[in-house]
Design an enzyme around this catalytic site. Structure first.
Site, PDB file in Angstrom:
ATOM      1  N   HIS A 458       0.861  -1.127   0.016  1.00 56.41           N
ATOM      2  CA  HIS A 458      -0.019  -0.006  -0.195  1.00 56.41           C
ATOM      3  C   HIS A 458       0.722   1.273   0.056  1.00 56.41           C
ATOM      4  O   HIS A 458       0.439   2.457  -0.245  1.00 56.41           O
ATOM      5  CB  HIS A 458      -0.818  -0.034   1.013  1.00 56.41           C
ATOM      6  CG  HIS A 458      -2.230   0.559   1.004  1.00 56.41           C
ATOM      7  ND1 HIS A 458      -2.728   1.588  -0.101  1.00 56.41           N
ATOM      8  CD2 HIS A 458      -3.179   0.925   1.744  1.00 56.41           C
ATOM      9  CE1 HIS A 458      -3.450   2.030   0.027  1.00 56.41           C
ATOM     10  NE2 HIS A 458      -4.168   1.553   1.121  1.00 56.41           N
ATOM     11  N   ASP A 462      -2.310   1.901  -4.785  1.00 56.46           N
ATOM     12  CA  ASP A 462      -3.555   2.502  -3.859  1.00 56.46           C
ATOM     13  C   ASP A 462      -4.524   1.654  -4.295  1.00 56.46           C
ATOM     14  O   ASP A 462      -4.416   0.573  -5.066  1.00 56.46           O
ATOM     15  CB  ASP A 462      -3.982   3.781  -4.598  1.00 56.46           C
ATOM     16  CG  ASP A 462      -2.886   4.998  -4.247  1.00 56.46           C
ATOM     17  OD1 ASP A 462      -2.211   5.077  -2.954  1.00 56.46           O
ATOM     18  OD2 ASP A 462      -2.873   6.011  -4.958  1.00 56.46           O
TER      19      ASP A 462
END
Length: 487
Positions: A458, A462
């Protein structure tokens, strides 16, 4: 200097010398009788003080050593090119140099081979032969276990295994001698290294050690004792707290019906990499479900024709590899990786396939999967899987990889959250196919369904890109015609 030598030769001076040697004893370069010197590929001939190798074609003579201006280049089997100059062997101004060689007459050493760029040592797992067994050239006699692959130690010559010089469990490096091969089979010892009788030198050393221990108290008693100096009593320092046992030390007391087995190097490596992955990446997993009806129908309709033309069965894995390639092309950030403060975008797609073996998890790589068709992918998967299971896969076949696919469904897994394989940024998890009731076209029908999971870093990816990637996998697998139409 050469002009002085020529003048003395012309004058016929009997006292002239060349570097401390009488000139009349010096052999001239023009001597008609020269003998050629042959050597094997592991020898070099050096002149003078050994500063230069005699091999240049323009060198005709040096200090009384007649050298032919002709150089011979010959190619031996599996041997680099050698330049063999012709020298007079009875000249005093040459010396012979031999590089490392394990051949000692009838005995040949079996040594640990080169194990890879990033591997410096390994563990001698087991011997495949015993002293007294007959071995052929390149026949494996032992296995070296590394943190990536298992490497065979092959016999360099045909003969009889005489003895071992290393024990199972020893840490060995490339070039370490582990066994001795006798070409003729003479003097074969059937004794393991730990059972060999002590040599005379060892027994003598132990006897000297015992004598030294016996004589030490006598020397101490003969020395005068120093007088004790009176000093005020010092306060007793507090004892340090007991140190906590390290993580590598056994923590649990032994119990009945339990066995303690050391971890293999491969298992240690897998554990380290997976824990480093958890500590480094900000891992997040997103899920989706795939209706496998379209891909399974494609496989059922063309499986016979596919085998007949390509000689390999059409499986489901090739469909997911092609779907992953399409998803990585649509979302290039999934194929990228963080390096310090930079992002490295890869213009190639190398798909790693996680394969579980009895010795541990290995991840062979399908190179340039974006340029391969279904048949080429199936052939490569079958080849790599076979090598992984029999332990013959090489380090180069597991190095690299930009994206990983793990199929836990072959073991019956319904749902999981796979861990990223460093230094990649994402991994796709496949699971078992289960018939479930689905609402299709206003009706409830039974469809073969599979849960798929994408674990991603992450920090780089995204949720939007991750979900779009997983949706692309779902669309392509459910309707493989999209690959043909590129939609």
């Amino acid at each position: 200097m050469w002009a002085i030598i020529r003048r003395k030769v012309v004058n016929g001076s009997s006292t002239a010398s060349v570097f401390g040697r009488p000139l009349r004893e010096t052999r001239l370069v023009t001597a008609p009788a020269t003998r050629s010197y042959s050597t094997n590929v592991k020898e070099r001939l050096l002149l003078g003080r050994g500063s230069k190798i005699v091999g240049s074609a323009g060198l005709h003579g040096c200090l009384g050593c007649p050298i032919s201006s002709k150089t011979v280049r010959e190619r031996k089997q599996n041997v680099p090119w050698e330049v063999l100059p012709f020298l007079q062997t009875d000249s005093p101004n040459y010396m012979q140099y031999r590089s490392f060689s394990s051949d000692n007459g009838d005995l040949v050493d079996a040594v640990v081979p080169f194990m890879g760029e990033s591997i410096t040592d390994g563990t001698l797992a087991n011997f495949l032969k015993q002293p007294g067994d007959r071995v052929e050239v390149d026949e494996p006699i032992a296995q070296i276990e590394t943190d990536k692959v298992t490497i065979d130690v092959a016999s360099p010559e045909a003969g009889v295994l005489q003895k071992f010089v290393a024990n199972e469990g020893d840490t060995v490096e490339p070039g370490t001698k582990i066994a001795i091969i006798s070409k003729s089979g003479e003097g074969v010892a059937h004794v393991a290294p730990s059972e060999q009788p002590p040599s005379k030198a060892d027994s003598k050393a132990s006897a000297d050690k015992k004598n030294a221990v016996k004589e030490k108290p006598k020397e101490e008693t003969s020395l005068p004792k120093p007088k004790a100096e009176t000093s005020p009593p010092r306060p007793k320092a507090p004892s340090p707290p007991p140190s906590k046992p390290s993580a590598t030390e056994p923590q649990l007391p032994p119990k009945e019906r339990e066995r303690r087995v050391p971890m293999t190097r491969l298992r240690k490596r897998v554990a380290t990499r997976l824990k480093d992955s958890q500590n480094t990446f900000a891992m997040l997993t997103t899920f989706n479900e795939v209706d496998m009806t379209g891909l399974m129908k494609l496989r059922s309709d063309y499986k016979d024709a596919f085998v007949e033309k390509h000689g390999v069965k059409l499986g489901l894995m090739s469909g997911f590899v092609k779907a992953a390639v399409s998803g990585l092309q649509n979302q290039p950030i999934i194929n990228a990786v963080i390096d310090g403060d930079d992002i490295i975008y890869r213009d190639y797609i190398d798909i790693s396939i996680a394969v579980g073996t009895p010795k541990g998890l290995v991840v062979p790589v399908i190179r340039n999967a974006d340029k391969m068709n279904f048949a080429e992918i199936e052939k490569e998967i079958n080849t790599l899987a076979k090598k992984a299971n029999d332990g013959s896969i090489s380090i180069d076949e597991m190095a690299g990889g930009s994206f990983t696919i793990s199929n836990g469904g072959v073991y019956g897994s319904l749902l999981s959250t796979p861990i990223i394989n460093p230094p990649q940024s994402a991994i796709l998890g496949m699971h078992s196919i289960v018939n479930r009731p689905m609402f299709v076209g206003g009706e409830i029908v039974s469809r073969p369904m599979m849960y798929i999971a994408l674990t991603y870093d992450h920090r780089l990816i995204d949720g939007r890109e991750a979900v779009f990637f997983l949706r692309r996998i779902k669309d392509v697998v459910e309707d493989p015609r999209r690959l043909l139409l590129d939609i």
